[in-house]
Motif scaffolding. Structure first.
Motif, PDB file in Angstrom:
ATOM      1  N   ARG A 359      15.093  10.974   5.293  1.00 59.41           N
ATOM      2  CA  ARG A 359      13.929  10.314   5.249  1.00 59.41           C
ATOM      3  C   ARG A 359      13.693   9.351   4.103  1.00 59.41           C
ATOM      4  O   ARG A 359      13.052   9.507   3.108  1.00 59.41           O
ATOM      5  N   PRO A 360      14.578   8.303   4.242  1.00 64.03           N
ATOM      6  CA  PRO A 360      14.446   7.342   3.022  1.00 64.03           C
ATOM      7  C   PRO A 360      13.043   6.819   2.958  1.00 64.03           C
ATOM      8  O   PRO A 360      12.595   6.401   4.011  1.00 64.03           O
ATOM      9  N   ARG A 361      12.618   6.635   1.742  1.00 64.70           N
ATOM     10  CA  ARG A 361      11.183   6.327   1.331  1.00 64.70           C
ATOM     11  C   ARG A 361      11.184   4.646   1.522  1.00 64.70           C
ATOM     12  O   ARG A 361       9.881   4.147   1.431  1.00 64.70           O
ATOM     13  N   ASP A 362      11.910   4.042   1.293  1.00 70.58           N
ATOM     14  CA  ASP A 362      12.152   2.649   1.223  1.00 70.58           C
ATOM     15  C   ASP A 362      12.731   1.967   2.672  1.00 70.58           C
ATOM     16  O   ASP A 362      13.220   0.915   2.469  1.00 70.58           O
ATOM     17  N   SER A 363      12.306   2.490   3.764  1.00 71.93           N
ATOM     18  CA  SER A 363      12.553   2.049   5.014  1.00 71.93           C
ATOM     19  C   SER A 363      12.047   0.477   5.250  1.00 71.93           C
ATOM     20  O   SER A 363      10.801   0.199   4.907  1.00 71.93           O
ATOM     21  N   GLU A 453      14.386 -10.105   8.941  1.00 68.68           N
ATOM     22  CA  GLU A 453      13.024 -10.734   8.847  1.00 68.68           C
ATOM     23  C   GLU A 453      12.756  -9.863   7.382  1.00 68.68           C
ATOM     24  O   GLU A 453      12.123 -10.602   6.355  1.00 68.68           O
ATOM     25  N   SER A 454      12.914  -8.667   7.292  1.00 65.10           N
ATOM     26  CA  SER A 454      12.457  -7.883   6.068  1.00 65.10           C
ATOM     27  C   SER A 454      13.526  -8.456   4.940  1.00 65.10           C
ATOM     28  O   SER A 454      12.744  -8.460   3.927  1.00 65.10           O
ATOM     29  N   ALA A 455      14.524  -8.773   5.067  1.00 66.67           N
ATOM     30  CA  ALA A 455      15.372  -9.369   4.063  1.00 66.67           C
ATOM     31  C   ALA A 455      14.547 -10.432   3.388  1.00 66.67           C
ATOM     32  O   ALA A 455      14.790 -11.036   2.270  1.00 66.67           O
ATOM     33  N   ALA A 456      14.529 -11.513   4.302  1.00 62.34           N
ATOM     34  CA  ALA A 456      13.501 -12.713   4.082  1.00 62.34           C
ATOM     35  C   ALA A 456      12.134 -12.375   3.038  1.00 62.34           C
ATOM     36  O   ALA A 456      12.140 -13.026   2.226  1.00 62.34           O
ATOM     37  N   VAL A 457      11.354 -11.354   3.683  1.00 59.35           N
ATOM     38  CA  VAL A 457      10.424 -11.097   3.022  1.00 59.35           C
ATOM     39  C   VAL A 457      10.527 -10.506   1.684  1.00 59.35           C
ATOM     40  O   VAL A 457       9.984 -11.191   0.527  1.00 59.35           O
ATOM     41  N   ALA A 458      11.645  -9.891   1.388  1.00 61.75           N
ATOM     42  CA  ALA A 458      12.087  -9.364   0.137  1.00 61.75           C
ATOM     43  C   ALA A 458      12.531 -10.436  -0.709  1.00 61.75           C
ATOM     44  O   ALA A 458      12.392 -10.539  -2.223  1.00 61.75           O
ATOM     45  N   THR A 475       6.755  -0.833  -2.517  1.00 58.44           N
ATOM     46  CA  THR A 475       5.375  -0.677  -1.698  1.00 58.44           C
ATOM     47  C   THR A 475       4.794  -1.791  -1.558  1.00 58.44           C
ATOM     48  O   THR A 475       4.257  -1.999  -0.302  1.00 58.44           O
ATOM     49  N   GLU A 476       4.791  -2.719  -2.221  1.00 56.65           N
ATOM     50  CA  GLU A 476       4.508  -4.352  -1.997  1.00 56.65           C
ATOM     51  C   GLU A 476       5.274  -4.869  -0.710  1.00 56.65           C
ATOM     52  O   GLU A 476       4.579  -5.594   0.128  1.00 56.65           O
ATOM     53  N   LEU A 477       6.439  -4.563  -0.701  1.00 59.18           N
ATOM     54  CA  LEU A 477       7.263  -5.274   0.154  1.00 59.18           C
ATOM     55  C   LEU A 477       6.962  -4.442   1.506  1.00 59.18           C
ATOM     56  O   LEU A 477       6.765  -5.281   2.413  1.00 59.18           O
ATOM     57  N   GLN A 478       6.851  -3.156   1.539  1.00 59.90           N
ATOM     58  CA  GLN A 478       6.444  -2.314   2.912  1.00 59.90           C
ATOM     59  C   GLN A 478       5.088  -2.819   3.341  1.00 59.90           C
ATOM     60  O   GLN A 478       4.985  -3.184   4.644  1.00 59.90           O
TER      61      GLN A 478
END
Length: 497
Positions: A359-363, A453-458, A475-478
């Motif tokens: 259960r990775p917390r950084d999904s 998409e998630s990589a681009a936000v990061a 947390t800000e990223l998620q």
């Protein structure tokens, strides 16, 4: 598109003349997505609405990018990387103009042409060249079973064993193997090796003369190159359904795919081994090898007297459907590179992740599919029960079917991030950090879209914070990903974010 929407300036470098990768080359946007509710963000809202005809999807991608005013440098690829300490400062480019059938330019014909400076880089290619040229650690091939405690890892028991003599002169080992076979390396089940699963084209065929592009034999065609096919056809006899497994394959949502249950099929086996870490001379040759193999196979099955007459006639009537890929005479503009390099990053996705034991917390997005591996080798092998010599494939498996374990698993941010010492301003959402087994379940096009998409936000958040990508506030990223509609977690009883 996401980086643009998040307010960053963007330059997209595309080695071909077309956008969309496999989504404009035969795989439909919603295909390989057994649970659409697990896919969010732009993938769900935009990409899934691009249509089903690959040419329409291709134009939709190009219209989407052009409408946003995003700069695309077509027909170029990365040649070298300029670094300062642990950061990429620029990429130097070379020409990569594809030929009339979409085959990439060989490295020996490419010339240096341009340079791009940027603050953050995303390697969203199938090959991971930017990652590799930047000196970032990566993997290829198959890990051993004990490396990560993965029962299905490494060399596998053979499949499709068939009582066919593998030697040019039957019974004479000294005479060598027939073409389309390779020697068995003899490693035990569970051992590591440098092979990876087969590639193929997701092509469309038609007998309609108004749309048909002829499949002509390759230069230097010899029926002797298809002696193994001749022997397999003799084994199958008049079983038309089994013969169709050779060509055109099995129909998969409208296009033809590799029939893994067939000893011989519409793509060569084993050549992907050299593609993974090869240069573009090697890769260009392998793209051409896939084309020429299919052309020769079609000609053999259309003309050779060893093939039943009815099946010869039916095969001869087929050509490529030029209405689907009009720019390339019916050939898909992208070879289906199922896997090549894999990042060796902050987190390695394994079979344990795929079967929901973690259960990775950084999904940063969800994946869901079975461990889907096409054959990696075709070798001579004695039947383990009778001892009879024959021919078999090895490596193919489909564990869990399309639904995998039944509910999606989270892909952690750490799986797309290199180690800090390797690079502080690069993210890798396609050649992500995973084992051979972990990647085999995660490598679906909708997942690549979600992770990109998630990589681009990061990337944009890292740019604004002035930090290495490894120091991002998860947390800000998620929170931002959820605002954009991404789905980050799934409970067995239903969706959660």
């Amino acid at each position: 598109m996401t980086a643009h929407q998040e307010g960053a300036s963007v330059i997209l470098i595309e080695p071909s003349r077309w956008l969309g990768g496999m989504l404009s080359a035969g795989i439909k946007p919603a295909q390989d997505c057994p649970m659409p509710a697990a896919v969010g963000g732009l993938t769900s809202r935009a990409v899934f609405g691009f249509g089903t005809n690959p040419y329409d999807v291709q134009r939709a991608f190009q219209d989407w990018i052009a409408g946003a005013g995003i700069e695309v440098i077509f027909e170029h690829r990365v040649r070298s990387v300029i670094r300062t300490h642990n950061r990429i400062t620029a990429v130097q480019l070379e020409t990569s103009t594809p030929d009339k059938w979409g085959v990439p330019l060989p490295a020996s014909d490419a010339v240096p042409d341009g340079e791009v400076h940027a603050a953050v880089f995303i390697d969203a290619s199938y090959e991971g060249d930017l990652m590799a040229l930047a000196g970032v650690r990566y993997r290829t091939g198959r890990e051993a079973r004990e490396a990560y405690g993965e029962e299905p890892a490494g060399v596998r028991p053979v499949t499709n064993w068939t009582p066919i003599d593998p030697y040019l002169v039957p019974g004479d080992r000294a005479g060598g193997l027939v073409p389309l076979l390779e020697p068995d390396h003899g490693l035990p089940v569970g051992a590591a090796d440098d092979y990876t699963q087969a590639y193929n084209y997701r092509f469309y065929v038609t007998a309609d003369p108004t749309r048909r592009a002829d499949l002509t034999p390759p230069d230097g065609y010899s029926p002797a190159d298809y002696e193994l096919v001749r022997r397999y056809v003799a084994h199958l006899g008049s079983d038309t359904e089994a013969l169709r497994g050779i060509f055109p394959g099995w129909i998969n949502s409208g296009e033809y795919n590799y029939q893994r249950a067939s000893l011989i099929t519409n793509a060569p086996v084993g050549v992907s081994r050299a593609y993974q870490d090869g240069d573009w001379d090697v890769r260009s040759r392998i793209w051409r090898q896939h084309i020429d193999y299919l052309r020769g196979l079609h000609h053999f099955l259309s003309t050779d007297p060893a093939v039943p007459a009815d099946f010869r006639a039916a095969t001869a009537a087929y050509g490529l459907d030029a209405s689907v890929f009009p720019d390339t005479d019916g050939w898909p503009p992208q070879l289906y590179v199922r896997v090549s390099r894999r990042l060796d990053g902050l987190y390695t996705l394994t079979h344990a992740d795929v079967i929901n034991q973690t259960r990775p917390r950084d999904s940063i997005g969800l994946a869901l599919f079975g461990v889907d591996v096409y054959p990696v080798r075709r070798v001579p092998r004695h039947n383990p029960e009778t001892g009879q010599l024959g021919v078999a494939t090895e490596g193919d498996m489909f564990i869990g079917g399309h639904l995998g374990t039944g509910y999606p698993y989270g892909v952690p941010y750490r799986a797309i991030a290199p180690r800090r010492s390797d690079c502080g301003n690069l993210l890798v959402p396609v050649c992500l950090s995973a084992t051979h087994i972990g990647y085999a379940a995660t490598r679906m096009e909708p997942v690549f879209c979600v992770l990109a998409e998630s990589a681009a936000v990061a990337a944009v958040q890292s740019l604004r914070a002035g930090t290495d990508v490894q120091d991002l506030d998860i947390t800000e990223l998620q929170n931002r990903l959820v605002d954009r509609g991404q789905v980050l977690a799934w409970n067995a009883g239903g969706e959660s974010r």
